[in-house]
Design an enzyme around this catalytic site. Structure first.
Site, PDB file in Angstrom:
ATOM      1  N   SER A 255      46.338  98.077  62.474  1.00  0.00           N
ATOM      2  CA  SER A 255      47.121  97.826  63.684  1.00  0.00           C
ATOM      3  C   SER A 255      46.171  97.594  64.850  1.00  0.00           C
ATOM      4  O   SER A 255      45.082  98.191  64.907  1.00  0.00           O
ATOM      5  CB  SER A 255      48.027  99.019  64.009  1.00  0.00           C
ATOM      6  OG  SER A 255      48.638  98.857  65.274  1.00  0.00           O
TER       7      SER A 255
ATOM      8  N   TYR B 227      48.959 107.939  65.452  1.00  0.00           N
ATOM      9  CA  TYR B 227      49.106 106.730  64.639  1.00  0.00           C
ATOM     10  C   TYR B 227      47.911 105.806  64.846  1.00  0.00           C
ATOM     11  O   TYR B 227      47.333 105.282  63.882  1.00  0.00           O
ATOM     12  CB  TYR B 227      50.404 106.019  65.022  1.00  0.00           C
ATOM     13  CG  TYR B 227      50.601 104.669  64.386  1.00  0.00           C
ATOM     14  CD1 TYR B 227      51.111 104.547  63.101  1.00  0.00           C
ATOM     15  CD2 TYR B 227      50.297 103.495  65.087  1.00  0.00           C
ATOM     16  CE1 TYR B 227      51.302 103.302  62.519  1.00  0.00           C
ATOM     17  CE2 TYR B 227      50.486 102.249  64.515  1.00  0.00           C
ATOM     18  CZ  TYR B 227      50.991 102.158  63.223  1.00  0.00           C
ATOM     19  OH  TYR B 227      51.176 100.919  62.659  1.00  0.00           O
TER      20      TYR B 227
END
Length: 249
Positions: free
Chosen positions: A144, A158
Site C-alpha cells: 500500500s 496498517y
C-alpha cells in the site's frame, strides 16, 4: 499444454477478485483463497467457470501456519503445481490514533498482513524454487502507498504492516532470484473496495480523492492489470520492485 496455477489470497473481493477474473481470462487456473465469506468466493468461481475459465475456492486463515500449509497442499491436489502467488489478503480496523490501540488489535493486523505473506511466500518457494526441484515462478505482494505515507490519525498500524511487506519484497527478491523466482509488490493508493467499510468509513474515497493528483480513486481492475504484468514474461527482468499505483500520489 499445462495450465499455470495462480493462488490469490483474499481473492474473493476487491483487488483479489479483479485479479482472479483477469488471470482466468489470460489462461491461469485460479485458486481463490478466502477466510470467512464462502458465498462470495464461490460466486466468483462460478462466474469464472461460466466464462470458460478454471477456478476453485479454498478456505484458510493466512495468519495460521497450519491453515496456510493445508491451503497450499489443497491447491496442488485440486489444480496442480503452483506457478505464481499473489499475497493479497489484508485487513485493517476502525480508524484510530496509536494511543488508543490495544495489543490485540495490533496482533490481528500483523497476523494477516505480515505473518500471512511470510508464511505464504515460504510455502510458494518450497514448491516453485529450482533449488527444491521446482520450475520457478513469480510472487506479487499487495502492499500500500500507506507504507510510505504512514496513514497518520487513521491506520498507522496498517501502514506499518505494509512497510514490512515492502521490506519482505526487497529482501526475498534478492534471496530467491537465483532460484528462478521473481518477487515484486504493487502499492495501491485510494482504491474503491469494501475494505474502507472495515475502517468505519465506507465513503472514504470521496473524502480523500482531492488529495490525489488525478482527483479520483482507483478501480480494482487498474491494480489487477499491474499485478498480471508483474506475473507475466513481459516482466522477466523485474524483481524487487515496488510499483506505486496511486493516481500520482
Amino acid at each position: 499444454m499445462d495450465v499455470p496455477v495462480l493462488l490469490i489470497t483474499g481473492g474473493g473481493r476487491g483487488i483479489g477478485a479483479a485479479t482472479a477474473r483477469l488471470a482466468a481470462a489470460r489462461g491461469y487456473a485460479v485458486a481463490i483463497n478466502y477466510r470467512h465469506d464462502a458465498s462470495t468466493a464461490n460466486a466468483l468461481v462460478d462466474q469464472i467457470r461460466a466464462e470458460g475459465g478454471i477456478a476453485a475456492a479454498f478456505a484458510a486463515d493466512v495468519g495460521e501456519e497450519a491453515e496456510v500449509t493445508g491451503l497450499f497442499e489443497a491447491v496442488e491436489r485440486t489444480l496442480g503445481p503452483l506457478a505464481a502467488l499473489v499475497n493479497n489478503a489484508g485487513v485493517l480496523e476502525t480508524q484510530m490514533r496509536v494511543e488508543a490501540m490495544d495489543a490485540a488489535r495490533i496482533r490481528r493486523i500483523l497476523a494477516t498482513n505480515v505473518v500471512g505473506p511470510l508464511l505464504c511466500c515460504r510455502e510458494a518457494i518450497r514448491r516453485m524454487s529450482t533449488r527444491h526441484g521446482g520450475q520457478g515462478g513469480a510472487i506479487v505482494n499487495v502492499s500500500s502507498v500507506a507504507a510510505r505515507t504512514g496513514s497518520p490519525g487513521e491506520y498507522v498500524d496498517y501502514a506499518a504492516s505494509k512497510g514490512a511487506v515492502d521490506t519482505l519484497t526487497i529482501g526475498l527478491a534478492q534471496e530467491v532470484a537465483g532460484d528462478g523466482i521473481r518477487v515484486n509488490a504493487v502499492r495501491p493508493g485510494f482504491i474503491h473496495t469494501d475494505m474502507h467499510a472495515s475502517g468505519g468509513e465506507p465513503g472514504r474515497i470521496e473524502r480523500v480523492k482531492a488529495f490525489v493528483p488525478m482527483k479520483r480513486g482507483g478501480q480494482p481492475e487498474e491494480i489487477a492489470h499491474a499485478i498480471l504484468w508483474l506475473l507475466s514474461a513481459e516482466a522477466s527482468y523485474c524483481s524487487g520492485a515496488l510499483v506505486d499505483i496511486a493516481g500520482g500520489r
